[in-house]
Design an enzyme around this catalytic site. Sequence first.
Site, PDB file in Angstrom:
ATOM      1  N   GLY A  45       0.781  -1.226   0.000  1.00 20.71           N
ATOM      2  CA  GLY A  45       0.000   0.000   0.000  1.00 20.71           C
ATOM      3  C   GLY A  45       0.815   1.280   0.000  1.00 20.71           C
ATOM      4  O   GLY A  45       0.274   2.365  -0.157  1.00 20.71           O
ATOM      5  N   HIS A  46       2.128   1.201   0.176  1.00 19.03           N
ATOM      6  CA  HIS A  46       2.951   2.412   0.344  1.00 19.03           C
ATOM      7  C   HIS A  46       4.175   2.370  -0.573  1.00 19.03           C
ATOM      8  O   HIS A  46       5.271   2.126  -0.078  1.00 19.03           O
ATOM      9  CB  HIS A  46       3.406   2.518   1.798  1.00 19.03           C
ATOM     10  N   PHE A  47       4.210   2.634  -1.662  1.00 12.58           N
ATOM     11  CA  PHE A  47       3.201   2.806  -2.693  1.00 12.58           C
ATOM     12  C   PHE A  47       3.510   1.763  -3.755  1.00 12.58           C
ATOM     13  O   PHE A  47       4.663   1.661  -4.147  1.00 12.58           O
ATOM     14  CB  PHE A  47       3.267   4.212  -3.276  1.00 12.58           C
TER      15      PHE A  47
END
Length: 137
Positions: A45-47
Amino acid sequence: MNIDYVRSILPHRYPFLLVDGVIEESEDRIVAFKNISISDPVFQGHFPEYPIYPGVLIIEGLAQTAGILLLKDLEGIPLFLGIDEARFKKEVRPGDKLIYEVKKIGEKLGTVQVEGVAKVENTIVAKAKLLLGVKKK
């Protein structure tokens, strides 16, 4: 000192154990490391298109490194009580080896203040002053 040493001192476990080993240690100073891998769940999720290791996890890695320094002679749960002067200088990417350098700069009323610097290839990527304590079991 390897991950077995780290696990023998810190209560943290995967995926929140953010120190892979200790390079050197004295009474008031410690140097540890974390290998940043693309397989770390945080990168989902990051990124996903441009993975960057979160600054908050770098600070937590410094705090865990300080915890090793504090807990080697004490028993208890390390407490992260405060943070001052946090600065992020450069992004950290998969494949980097984070070096955490932490030194004690003060002790008062059951708390310890440390100064932490995180580096990649001898370049400072983050730094902060942290306030820590130990809660007895």
